[in-house]
Design an enzyme around this catalytic site. Structure first.
Site, PDB file in Angstrom:
ATOM      1  N   GLU A 200     -11.157   0.302 -20.524  1.00  0.00           N
ATOM      2  CA  GLU A 200     -11.197  -0.848 -21.430  1.00  0.00           C
ATOM      3  C   GLU A 200     -12.392  -0.669 -22.379  1.00  0.00           C
ATOM      4  O   GLU A 200     -13.536  -0.604 -21.930  1.00  0.00           O
ATOM      5  CB  GLU A 200     -11.356  -2.143 -20.637  1.00  0.00           C
ATOM      6  CG  GLU A 200     -11.330  -3.366 -21.525  1.00  0.00           C
ATOM      7  CD  GLU A 200     -11.592  -4.658 -20.774  1.00  0.00           C
ATOM      8  OE1 GLU A 200     -12.581  -4.718 -20.025  1.00  0.00           O
ATOM      9  OE2 GLU A 200     -10.808  -5.605 -20.943  1.00  0.00           O
TER      10      GLU A 200
ATOM     11  N   GLY B 251     -14.280 -12.052 -16.233  1.00  0.00           N
ATOM     12  CA  GLY B 251     -15.245 -11.075 -16.724  1.00  0.00           C
ATOM     13  C   GLY B 251     -14.777  -9.667 -16.408  1.00  0.00           C
ATOM     14  O   GLY B 251     -13.575  -9.424 -16.252  1.00  0.00           O
ATOM     15  N   GLY B 252     -15.713  -8.763 -16.314  1.00  0.00           N
ATOM     16  CA  GLY B 252     -15.389  -7.353 -16.102  1.00  0.00           C
ATOM     17  C   GLY B 252     -14.919  -7.068 -14.668  1.00  0.00           C
ATOM     18  O   GLY B 252     -15.248  -7.808 -13.740  1.00  0.00           O
TER      19      GLY B 252
ATOM     20  N   TRP C  54     -18.403 -13.885 -22.410  1.00  0.00           N
ATOM     21  CA  TRP C  54     -18.880 -14.305 -23.727  1.00  0.00           C
ATOM     22  C   TRP C  54     -17.813 -14.296 -24.811  1.00  0.00           C
ATOM     23  O   TRP C  54     -18.033 -14.773 -25.912  1.00  0.00           O
ATOM     24  CB  TRP C  54     -20.047 -13.419 -24.184  1.00  0.00           C
ATOM     25  CG  TRP C  54     -19.839 -11.939 -23.943  1.00  0.00           C
ATOM     26  CD1 TRP C  54     -20.345 -11.229 -22.895  1.00  0.00           C
ATOM     27  CD2 TRP C  54     -19.081 -11.015 -24.729  1.00  0.00           C
ATOM     28  NE1 TRP C  54     -19.939  -9.913 -22.975  1.00  0.00           N
ATOM     29  CE2 TRP C  54     -19.165  -9.756 -24.095  1.00  0.00           C
ATOM     30  CE3 TRP C  54     -18.335 -11.119 -25.900  1.00  0.00           C
ATOM     31  CZ2 TRP C  54     -18.541  -8.610 -24.579  1.00  0.00           C
ATOM     32  CZ3 TRP C  54     -17.696  -9.985 -26.388  1.00  0.00           C
ATOM     33  CH2 TRP C  54     -17.802  -8.750 -25.732  1.00  0.00           C
ATOM     34  N   ASN C  55     -16.639 -13.721 -24.538  1.00  0.00           N
ATOM     35  CA  ASN C  55     -15.740 -13.489 -25.679  1.00  0.00           C
ATOM     36  C   ASN C  55     -15.016 -14.738 -26.174  1.00  0.00           C
ATOM     37  O   ASN C  55     -14.783 -14.868 -27.369  1.00  0.00           O
ATOM     38  CB  ASN C  55     -14.767 -12.347 -25.384  1.00  0.00           C
ATOM     39  CG  ASN C  55     -13.946 -12.582 -24.162  1.00  0.00           C
ATOM     40  OD1 ASN C  55     -14.385 -13.246 -23.224  1.00  0.00           O
ATOM     41  ND2 ASN C  55     -12.740 -12.067 -24.138  1.00  0.00           N
TER      42      ASN C  55
ATOM     43  N   LYS D 290     -21.335 -21.335 -14.927  1.00  0.00           N
ATOM     44  CA  LYS D 290     -22.350 -20.353 -15.336  1.00  0.00           C
ATOM     45  C   LYS D 290     -21.762 -19.613 -16.526  1.00  0.00           C
ATOM     46  O   LYS D 290     -20.957 -18.696 -16.372  1.00  0.00           O
ATOM     47  CB  LYS D 290     -22.618 -19.388 -14.176  1.00  0.00           C
ATOM     48  CG  LYS D 290     -24.019 -18.827 -14.119  1.00  0.00           C
ATOM     49  CD  LYS D 290     -24.447 -18.035 -15.331  1.00  0.00           C
ATOM     50  CE  LYS D 290     -24.000 -16.602 -15.302  1.00  0.00           C
ATOM     51  NZ  LYS D 290     -24.307 -15.877 -16.560  1.00  0.00           N
TER      52      LYS D 290
ATOM     53  N   GLU E 158     -10.057 -13.194 -13.248  1.00  0.00           N
ATOM     54  CA  GLU E 158      -9.424 -12.825 -14.524  1.00  0.00           C
ATOM     55  C   GLU E 158     -10.256 -11.689 -15.078  1.00  0.00           C
ATOM     56  O   GLU E 158     -11.347 -11.912 -15.597  1.00  0.00           O
ATOM     57  CB  GLU E 158      -9.456 -14.010 -15.496  1.00  0.00           C
ATOM     58  CG  GLU E 158      -8.740 -15.240 -15.031  1.00  0.00           C
ATOM     59  CD  GLU E 158      -7.238 -15.072 -15.045  1.00  0.00           C
ATOM     60  OE1 GLU E 158      -6.743 -14.167 -15.735  1.00  0.00           O
ATOM     61  OE2 GLU E 158      -6.573 -15.831 -14.346  1.00  0.00           O
ATOM     62  N   LEU E 159      -9.747 -10.466 -14.974  1.00  0.00           N
ATOM     63  CA  LEU E 159     -10.604  -9.309 -15.257  1.00  0.00           C
ATOM     64  C   LEU E 159     -10.144  -8.555 -16.511  1.00  0.00           C
ATOM     65  O   LEU E 159      -9.524  -9.114 -17.382  1.00  0.00           O
ATOM     66  CB  LEU E 159     -10.658  -8.422 -14.022  1.00  0.00           C
ATOM     67  CG  LEU E 159     -11.029  -9.172 -12.725  1.00  0.00           C
ATOM     68  CD1 LEU E 159     -10.983  -8.245 -11.524  1.00  0.00           C
ATOM     69  CD2 LEU E 159     -12.380  -9.853 -12.843  1.00  0.00           C
TER      70      LEU E 159
ATOM     71  N   CYS F 131      -9.371  -9.827 -23.586  1.00  0.00           N
ATOM     72  CA  CYS F 131      -8.934  -9.135 -22.370  1.00  0.00           C
ATOM     73  C   CYS F 131      -7.511  -8.604 -22.521  1.00  0.00           C
ATOM     74  O   CYS F 131      -7.160  -7.610 -21.918  1.00  0.00           O
ATOM     75  CB  CYS F 131      -9.044 -10.078 -21.180  1.00  0.00           C
ATOM     76  SG  CYS F 131      -8.280 -11.662 -21.489  1.00  0.00           S
TER      77      CYS F 131
HETATM   78  P1  NAD Z   1     -19.236  -9.517 -17.207  1.00  0.00           P
HETATM   79  O1  NAD Z   1     -18.486  -9.189 -15.980  1.00  0.00           O
HETATM   80  O2  NAD Z   1     -20.392  -8.673 -17.571  1.00  0.00           O
HETATM   81  O3  NAD Z   1     -19.824 -10.995 -17.136  1.00  0.00           O
HETATM   82  C1  NAD Z   1     -18.985 -12.111 -16.902  1.00  0.00           C
HETATM   83  C2  NAD Z   1     -19.830 -13.216 -16.305  1.00  0.00           C
HETATM   84  O4  NAD Z   1     -20.276 -12.800 -15.011  1.00  0.00           O
HETATM   85  C3  NAD Z   1     -21.088 -13.559 -17.093  1.00  0.00           C
HETATM   86  O5  NAD Z   1     -21.328 -14.942 -17.019  1.00  0.00           O
HETATM   87  C4  NAD Z   1     -22.162 -12.787 -16.347  1.00  0.00           C
HETATM   88  O6  NAD Z   1     -23.447 -13.347 -16.494  1.00  0.00           O
HETATM   89  C5  NAD Z   1     -21.681 -12.925 -14.920  1.00  0.00           C
HETATM   90  N1  NAD Z   1     -22.165 -11.882 -14.013  1.00  0.00           N
HETATM   91  C6  NAD Z   1     -22.597 -10.632 -14.307  1.00  0.00           C
HETATM   92  N2  NAD Z   1     -22.977  -9.991 -13.183  1.00  0.00           N
HETATM   93  C7  NAD Z   1     -22.765 -10.844 -12.155  1.00  0.00           C
HETATM   94  C8  NAD Z   1     -22.930 -10.758 -10.750  1.00  0.00           C
HETATM   95  N3  NAD Z   1     -23.414  -9.658 -10.180  1.00  0.00           N
HETATM   96  N4  NAD Z   1     -22.576 -11.816  -9.991  1.00  0.00           N
HETATM   97  C9  NAD Z   1     -22.066 -12.935 -10.560  1.00  0.00           C
HETATM   98  N5  NAD Z   1     -21.897 -13.088 -11.891  1.00  0.00           N
HETATM   99  C10 NAD Z   1     -22.240 -12.046 -12.685  1.00  0.00           C
HETATM  100  O7  NAD Z   1     -18.163  -9.579 -18.368  1.00  0.00           O
HETATM  101  P2  NAD Z   1     -18.438  -9.839 -19.907  1.00  0.00           P
HETATM  102  O8  NAD Z   1     -19.018  -8.586 -20.474  1.00  0.00           O
HETATM  103  O9  NAD Z   1     -19.175 -11.119 -20.093  1.00  0.00           O
HETATM  104  O10 NAD Z   1     -16.954 -10.083 -20.450  1.00  0.00           O
HETATM  105  C11 NAD Z   1     -16.117  -9.034 -20.810  1.00  0.00           C
HETATM  106  C12 NAD Z   1     -15.106  -8.759 -19.729  1.00  0.00           C
HETATM  107  O11 NAD Z   1     -14.392  -9.951 -19.412  1.00  0.00           O
HETATM  108  C13 NAD Z   1     -14.078  -7.757 -20.157  1.00  0.00           C
HETATM  109  O12 NAD Z   1     -13.844  -6.824 -19.155  1.00  0.00           O
HETATM  110  C14 NAD Z   1     -12.832  -8.605 -20.375  1.00  0.00           C
HETATM  111  O13 NAD Z   1     -11.629  -7.910 -20.235  1.00  0.00           O
HETATM  112  C15 NAD Z   1     -13.003  -9.663 -19.357  1.00  0.00           C
HETATM  113  N6  NAD Z   1     -12.210 -10.836 -19.701  1.00  0.00           N
HETATM  114  C16 NAD Z   1     -11.090 -11.118 -18.971  1.00  0.00           C
HETATM  115  C17 NAD Z   1     -10.284 -12.202 -19.323  1.00  0.00           C
HETATM  116  C18 NAD Z   1      -9.022 -12.527 -18.560  1.00  0.00           C
HETATM  117  O14 NAD Z   1      -8.512 -13.631 -18.707  1.00  0.00           O
HETATM  118  N7  NAD Z   1      -8.488 -11.626 -17.770  1.00  0.00           N
HETATM  119  C19 NAD Z   1     -10.643 -12.996 -20.399  1.00  0.00           C
HETATM  120  C20 NAD Z   1     -11.780 -12.663 -21.107  1.00  0.00           C
HETATM  121  C21 NAD Z   1     -12.571 -11.589 -20.740  1.00  0.00           C
END
Ligand code: NAD
Length: 501
Positions: A392, A237-238, A160-161, A184, A259-260, A293
């Protein structure tokens, strides 16, 4: 042509599948919140496994549709260029959508939307510059060439960021390479991705090339990650979610890029230009309210300048203009989620319990209304082994850590499970290069921070993931190589012995 998507306010948004808007199979919708008001502002379709299946089916059909399968690479580039033009025409609406959806300040969303057309244009240009090779095979009378083919249906799961910028990092090279996509977006920020679907339609992409299934991670996200029709997953994501997504990819024997998270070291040596370095620290951790991130959240400062730099960073933090994200003068908006602010608050308490001291911030600012605001927060006397320096936080919180020895600094900088980015401020070129080589991070900034370019390959090491976005490297990640071997010698071969000569 301007998109109509800003009218999403107060409405129900459907899924985008096979070139058309479609209601979710189960008929459910969920509220998406405006973080500056702490209140719902539209409803997104609660997509489930059936919807994902339909979207993957539409994308697979697009891969077999001559309109996409047989398109020339140059024409593919033209379509992406047209999409870039449409994004350009709709920059302001897209920026407003994202600011309303995740609370990021309008200055930053405008800058991101202004950059997106260039991003897509770069990959439009690469579309017909990706090719195989003729290889000097060590056999007479034979020809060996390689083809670089698209992979098939790619699942892109985004956070979402920075909803569109992060989606684009995978989408632009993925389309340029000729794949079809099921995206998604985060359940917290569906709006701009749906707007992009409308722009893809206007640009003239064949139906099914770009599909959007909105919904929760545990339902739509997981169904996409597990789907056997997916040829690659591009996840941002995370770290914990990334581990699960990678396990699904492994079960299906398909590649994935991850990309975490990060906990990036940002280092100030005693010979650095203090004003520029302090500005870099502020930009590195308070931009986007720390929800990036690459946030430089572990700030190592040389002991000789530590007190002075901490005082300056704290003064800058106290002077940050916190306010409504759509107000041009605002420098720091709300956090995107209620839960995110609660998480930041818990970490601030951890920091105090561990003995770090608050040099600035640490609480909610006195802003009227129910928005999820939090003050820019500076912890002094932090140590690298504290929880606030290891986890983080994903909020506007910086840990100021003292160091005096370069070797010890490198060891501490690398003493993290993450390895996404790093920054260093020094006027000593030898030291800067020593640091750049030694630090375990996918991107290293010297005398700058959070500077990004579509040309520059980026992506994490260690628990920050694997795979690269940006640049030619990103294109390659969305292709596979086929080797074609042709015998034009007219010779006969022994039917029972492998042809090694
Ligand atoms: P998140 O992992 O909660 O969610 C990311 C995405 O994954 C969302 O679309 C979510 O609905 C989906 N998701 C959640 N559970 C899932 C599952 N079990 N299976 C498949 N998809 C699932 O992360 P967030 O809270 O949306 O974003 C924040 C995180 O993203 C932070 O840790 C941040 O560091 C990371 N991030 C990384 C980068 C990068 O380039 N490295 C960039 C931006 C954000």
């Amino acid at each position: 042509m301007k998109t109509t998507m800003p009218q999403i306010a107060g409405r129900r948004a459907d899924l985008f599948v096979g070139g058309d808007w479609r209601k979710p199979a189960a008929g459910r919708y969920f509220a998406s919140y405006d973080p500056s008001a702490g209140a719902p502002w539209y409803e997104a379709a609660d997509g489930d496994a059936d919807d994902v299946d339909a979207a993957v089916g539409a994308a697979a059909a697009a891969m077999q549709d001559p309109a996409w399968r047989d398109i020339t690479q140059t024409r593919r580039g033209d379509l992406i260029r047209r999409l870039a033009e449409l994004i350009d025409e709709n920059q302001e609406s897209l920026a407003q959508l994202e600011t309303r959806d995740n609370g990021k300040i309008i200055g930053e969303t405008r800058a991101q939307m202004n950059y997106l057309p260039q991003y897509f244009t770069y990959f439009a240009g690469l579309a017909d510059k990706i090719h195989g090779e003729v290889l000097p095979i060590n056999k007479t009378g034979m020809l060996n060439f390689t083809l670089r083919e698209p992979l098939g249906v790619v699942g892109i799961i985004a956070p979402w960021n920075s909803p569109l910028s992060i989606l684009a990092a995978a989408l632009a090279p993925c389309l340029a390479a000729g794949n079809a996509v099921v995206a998604k977006p985060s359940e917290h920020t569906s709006a701009s991705t749906l707007a992009l679907a409308e722009l893809c339609m206007q640009a003239g992409f064949p139906a099914g090339v770009f599909n959007v299934v909105t919904g929760y991670g545990e339902s739509a996200g997981r169904a996409l990650a597990r789907h056997p029709g997916i040829a690659k997953l591009a996840f941002t994501g995370g770290t914990d979610t990334g581990r699960e997504v990678a396990a699904h990819a492994a079960a299906n024997l398909v590649p994935c890029s991850l990309e975490l998270g990060g906990k990036s070291p940002h280092v100030i040596f005693d010979d650095a230009d203090p004003a520029r370095a302090v500005n870099g620290v502020v930009a590195g951790v308070f931009a986007a309210a720390g929800q990036t991130c690459v946030a430089g959240s572990r700030c190592f400062v040389h002991a000789r300048v530590y007190d002075d730099i901490v005082a300056q960073v704290a003064a800058r933090a106290r002077a940050v203009r916190i306010g409504h994200p759509a107000d041009d003068a605002t420098q720091l908006g709300p956090l995107a989620l209620r839960a995110q602010r609660e998480k930041v608050e818990r970490y601030v308490q951890h920091g105090l319990d561990e003995g770090a001291k608050l040099a600035a911030g640490g609480g909610r600012p006195g802003i009227e209304g129910d928005g999820w605001y939090f003050q820019p927060t500076v912890f002094s006397d932090a140590r690298n082994d504290m929880k606030i320096a290891r986890d983080e936080i994903f909020g506007p919180v910086v840990c100021m850590i003292r160091f005096s020895d370069e070797a010890d600094l490198i060891a501490q900088a690398n003493d993290s499970v993450y390895g996404l980015a790093a920054g260093v401020w020094t006027r000593d070129i030898d030291r800067a290069l020593r640091f750049a080589r030694a630090v375990e991070a996918g991107t290293v900034w010297v005398n700058t921070y959070r500077s990004a370019s579509f040309v520059s390959p980026a992506g994490g090491f260690k628990a920050s993931g694997y795979g690269k976005h940006n640049g030619v490297e990103a294109m390659r990640e969305f292709t596979r190589i086929k080797s074609v071997v042709i015998d034009h010698s007219g010779r006969d071969h022994d039917a029972f012995v492998i042809q090694l000569k």
